[in-house]
Design a protein around this motif. Sequence first.
Motif, PDB file in Angstrom:
ATOM      1  N   GLU A 362       0.762  -1.238   0.000  1.00 56.05           N
ATOM      2  CA  GLU A 362       0.000   0.000   0.000  1.00 56.05           C
ATOM      3  C   GLU A 362       0.798   1.296   0.000  1.00 56.05           C
ATOM      4  OE1 GLU A 362      -3.438   0.018   2.659  1.00 56.05           O
ATOM      5  OE2 GLU A 362      -3.041  -2.092   3.134  1.00 56.05           O
ATOM      6  N   SER A 363       2.074   1.251   0.343  1.00 67.59           N
ATOM      7  CA  SER A 363       2.808   2.504   0.519  1.00 67.59           C
ATOM      8  C   SER A 363       3.035   3.261  -0.778  1.00 67.59           C
ATOM      9  CB  SER A 363       4.162   2.232   1.190  1.00 67.59           C
ATOM     10  OG  SER A 363       5.042   1.552   0.301  1.00 67.59           O
ATOM     11  N   GLY A 364       3.276   2.527  -1.881  1.00 64.81           N
ATOM     12  CA  GLY A 364       3.649   3.181  -3.124  1.00 64.81           C
ATOM     13  C   GLY A 364       5.127   3.493  -3.183  1.00 64.81           C
ATOM     14  N   TYR A 365       5.899   2.926  -2.249  1.00 56.51           N
ATOM     15  CA  TYR A 365       7.340   3.198  -2.200  1.00 56.51           C
ATOM     16  C   TYR A 365       8.042   2.853  -3.500  1.00 56.51           C
ATOM     17  CZ  TYR A 365      12.274   2.475  -1.137  1.00 56.51           C
ATOM     18  OH  TYR A 365      13.651   2.485  -1.189  1.00 56.51           O
ATOM     19  N   GLU A 366       7.611   1.768  -4.147  1.00 56.28           N
ATOM     20  CA  GLU A 366       8.311   1.341  -5.356  1.00 56.28           C
ATOM     21  C   GLU A 366       8.226   2.397  -6.453  1.00 56.28           C
ATOM     22  OE1 GLU A 366       4.118  -0.205  -5.872  1.00 56.28           O
ATOM     23  OE2 GLU A 366       5.573  -0.040  -4.230  1.00 56.28           O
ATOM     24  N   ASP A 367       7.104   3.088  -6.550  1.00 54.12           N
ATOM     25  CA  ASP A 367       6.986   4.138  -7.559  1.00 54.12           C
ATOM     26  C   ASP A 367       7.853   5.338  -7.193  1.00 54.12           C
ATOM     27  OD1 ASP A 367       5.302   2.758  -9.244  1.00 54.12           O
ATOM     28  OD2 ASP A 367       3.479   3.524  -8.297  1.00 54.12           O
ATOM     29  N   PHE A 368       7.866   5.689  -5.910  1.00 53.10           N
ATOM     30  CA  PHE A 368       8.719   6.799  -5.485  1.00 53.10           C
ATOM     31  C   PHE A 368      10.185   6.492  -5.745  1.00 53.10           C
ATOM     32  CE2 PHE A 368      11.647   8.319  -2.207  1.00 53.10           C
ATOM     33  CZ  PHE A 368      11.594   9.687  -2.459  1.00 53.10           C
ATOM     34  N   ALA A 369      10.591   5.264  -5.423  1.00 46.95           N
ATOM     35  CA  ALA A 369      11.997   4.886  -5.555  1.00 46.95           C
ATOM     36  C   ALA A 369      12.383   4.543  -6.980  1.00 46.95           C
ATOM     37  CB  ALA A 369      12.301   3.694  -4.634  1.00 46.95           C
ATOM     38  N   GLY A 370      11.393   4.423  -7.849  1.00 51.85           N
ATOM     39  CA  GLY A 370      11.690   4.073  -9.233  1.00 51.85           C
ATOM     40  C   GLY A 370      11.936   2.589  -9.414  1.00 51.85           C
ATOM     41  N   PHE A 371      11.261   1.755  -8.648  1.00 53.81           N
ATOM     42  CA  PHE A 371      11.439   0.309  -8.698  1.00 53.81           C
ATOM     43  C   PHE A 371      10.412  -0.362  -9.598  1.00 53.81           C
ATOM     44  CE2 PHE A 371      13.104  -0.089  -4.043  1.00 53.81           C
ATOM     45  CZ  PHE A 371      14.297   0.469  -4.429  1.00 53.81           C
ATOM     46  N   ILE A 372      10.747  -1.546 -10.043  1.00 51.96           N
ATOM     47  CA  ILE A 372       9.756  -2.485 -10.537  1.00 51.96           C
ATOM     48  C   ILE A 372       9.146  -3.105  -9.284  1.00 51.96           C
ATOM     49  CG2 ILE A 372       9.400  -4.666 -11.763  1.00 51.96           C
ATOM     50  CD1 ILE A 372      11.806  -3.888 -13.524  1.00 51.96           C
ATOM     51  N   SER A 373       7.839  -3.139  -9.206  1.00 49.25           N
ATOM     52  CA  SER A 373       7.172  -3.582  -7.983  1.00 49.25           C
ATOM     53  C   SER A 373       7.575  -4.998  -7.589  1.00 49.25           C
ATOM     54  CB  SER A 373       5.659  -3.544  -8.158  1.00 49.25           C
ATOM     55  OG  SER A 373       5.010  -4.088  -7.025  1.00 49.25           O
ATOM     56  N   PRO A 374       7.664  -5.272  -6.286  1.00 53.87           N
ATOM     57  CA  PRO A 374       7.898  -6.644  -5.831  1.00 53.87           C
ATOM     58  C   PRO A 374       6.673  -7.527  -6.036  1.00 53.87           C
ATOM     59  CG  PRO A 374       7.533  -5.213  -3.954  1.00 53.87           C
ATOM     60  CD  PRO A 374       7.627  -4.316  -5.163  1.00 53.87           C
ATOM     61  N   LEU A 375       5.529  -6.919  -6.302  1.00 58.17           N
ATOM     62  CA  LEU A 375       4.300  -7.671  -6.496  1.00 58.17           C
ATOM     63  C   LEU A 375       4.025  -7.900  -7.978  1.00 58.17           C
ATOM     64  CD1 LEU A 375       1.929  -5.874  -3.965  1.00 58.17           C
ATOM     65  CD2 LEU A 375       3.023  -8.105  -3.679  1.00 58.17           C
ATOM     66  N   LYS A 376       3.714  -9.127  -8.308  1.00 51.29           N
ATOM     67  CA  LYS A 376       3.338  -9.446  -9.682  1.00 51.29           C
ATOM     68  C   LYS A 376       2.035  -8.719 -10.013  1.00 51.29           C
ATOM     69  CE  LYS A 376       5.240 -14.082  -8.980  1.00 51.29           C
ATOM     70  NZ  LYS A 376       4.929 -15.526  -8.939  1.00 51.29           N
ATOM     71  N   GLY A 377       2.011  -8.052 -11.144  1.00 51.72           N
ATOM     72  CA  GLY A 377       0.777  -7.432 -11.587  1.00 51.72           C
ATOM     73  C   GLY A 377       0.723  -5.930 -11.459  1.00 51.72           C
ATOM     74  N   LYS A 378       1.662  -5.322 -10.714  1.00 54.76           N
ATOM     75  CA  LYS A 378       1.658  -3.868 -10.596  1.00 54.76           C
ATOM     76  C   LYS A 378       2.568  -3.279 -11.663  1.00 54.76           C
ATOM     77  CE  LYS A 378       1.273  -1.640  -6.740  1.00 54.76           C
ATOM     78  NZ  LYS A 378       1.500  -1.076  -5.393  1.00 54.76           N
ATOM     79  N   GLU A 379       2.030  -2.369 -12.449  1.00 55.31           N
ATOM     80  CA  GLU A 379       2.801  -1.787 -13.538  1.00 55.31           C
ATOM     81  C   GLU A 379       3.494  -0.505 -13.103  1.00 55.31           C
ATOM     82  OE1 GLU A 379       0.420  -1.326 -16.989  1.00 55.31           O
ATOM     83  OE2 GLU A 379       0.154  -3.487 -17.276  1.00 55.31           O
ATOM     84  N   SER A 380       4.619  -0.228 -13.748  1.00 55.97           N
ATOM     85  CA  SER A 380       5.420   0.930 -13.412  1.00 55.97           C
ATOM     86  C   SER A 380       4.777   2.213 -13.900  1.00 55.97           C
ATOM     87  CB  SER A 380       6.805   0.797 -14.036  1.00 55.97           C
ATOM     88  OG  SER A 380       7.553   1.980 -13.847  1.00 55.97           O
ATOM     89  N   THR A 381       5.021   3.282 -13.173  1.00 58.34           N
ATOM     90  CA  THR A 381       4.573   4.601 -13.612  1.00 58.34           C
ATOM     91  C   THR A 381       5.686   5.347 -14.336  1.00 58.34           C
ATOM     92  OG1 THR A 381       5.225   5.602 -11.498  1.00 58.34           O
ATOM     93  CG2 THR A 381       2.970   4.759 -11.668  1.00 58.34           C
ATOM     94  N   LEU A 382       6.851   4.743 -14.477  1.00 57.96           N
ATOM     95  CA  LEU A 382       8.000   5.421 -15.073  1.00 57.96           C
ATOM     96  C   LEU A 382       7.965   5.391 -16.604  1.00 57.96           C
ATOM     97  CD1 LEU A 382      11.102   4.376 -12.946  1.00 57.96           C
ATOM     98  CD2 LEU A 382      10.323   6.693 -13.387  1.00 57.96           C
TER      99      LEU A 382
END
Length: 449
Positions: A362-382
């Motif tokens: 729920e945090s959204g940290y991966e988008d802030f940090a510029g990561f590919i999500s650790p969860l299968k199915g979440k797409e990048s905003t980059l």
Amino acid sequence: MRNKLFSLSFVMALSLSTALTGCGSNNNNNTGAAATEQPVATTAPETATNAPAEATKEPAAGGADISGKITFLTNRTDMIGKEYDEYLKRFNEKYPNIEVELEASQTDYNQQSKVRMASGELPDIMFIPTIPNSDLPKYFAELDDLGLNDQITFKDFKSFEGKLYGITTGNSTSGIVYNKKAFADAGITEVPKTWDDFLAACEKLKANGVIPLASNFKDKWPLNDWVYAVPRIIEGKADFPNDKLGSDTPFTMDNGYGKSFSLLRELNEKGYLEKDINSTNWEQSKKDIASGKFAMYFLGNWVINQITGAGTTSDNVGFFPLPYDNSGTPVAPLSPDFFYAVAKDSKHVDAAKAFVKWMIEESGYEDFAGFISPLKGKESTLPQLKEFQSTGVVLQEGTVDNATVTEISNKAQLDLPAVLQEFVLAKDPQTVFDKWNKAWAKAKKDLGH
């Protein structure tokens, strides 16, 4: 785990996708650490107990039944007082009775974590340092009860005997992050697709008064991709580091190590790196990339957001695969970043687990940090990942190194980024490989391998 090659579009379709891994302002990056052989084994402290961890309770609506004060040791010092405050506010809306205290790592995170482990004074939540997976149960609580096992990527990386002890904060690939205006001003109209094209682009940038590539050589950790990712890609084998087990001379000029290390050496010899590579500065380099004083990084896509935060706009930052040879077929690594873990002896294991799960989901940290999500199915905003994808790049999924590789490397005191530093600066790079081949062979023999 067998080697896997995925096209980026296939990775997206399978939902290994979204944003990339990051390092904090104190230089504690660990991109791809789980897939590397950069360990110093840590034994369990004598003060550690074997008492069973407090059972994790399924939270009631709002999580009001879980309480406790927990500490999270983070390398992201740049987020304290900023993004973390917003995360904690949102977290407490769901878990009002959990108090999270942030503890900033002001030194090398990996080393600081090992010191804490040796003293038996672990924070409730931390990132797993480079230790053998067999040591995970000595320090950390199992995370299988979070209900994420079927959703997370790189599940086997921080598992032991079928039990999960760590979950990646995000995944990354590595490539050339570049300033588009610097390229345009130098007359570069297309991103390089071969090594010769790349050298030609560097020459144009240099002629235009721009430093082509910021290596951050002195800081050592920014060299990780050259020693852990590129050799695997050149060899076409994600588990290439394990080949060392069958050799007393694992470092040769014509294998993945020699070819990768020679690329950086060539860039330095041609004057395409910083003028004084022994006095580089990580924080300043981000500003210099943003301003166009430097044109490129070879790092994970986690750094993209940090560059835009250092003084430029997102549409001025691009991303393409490193063309490490002249084949024209781009391949890049897919690697996990730091792994969240919960201390086995935490007084509030359930609260700590709730925070880890919330950060993942729920945090959204991966988008802030510029990561590919650790969860299968979440797409990048980059948008930079879309540019990367358009090259037809193939992603090589990282694998876990053999524990014996870790053991021998520790015994030989093998620090690959430091070996690369020696290699680049040596009058005769073969002497550097001779030195470390000897150390490897001796450690291997002394350990009975």
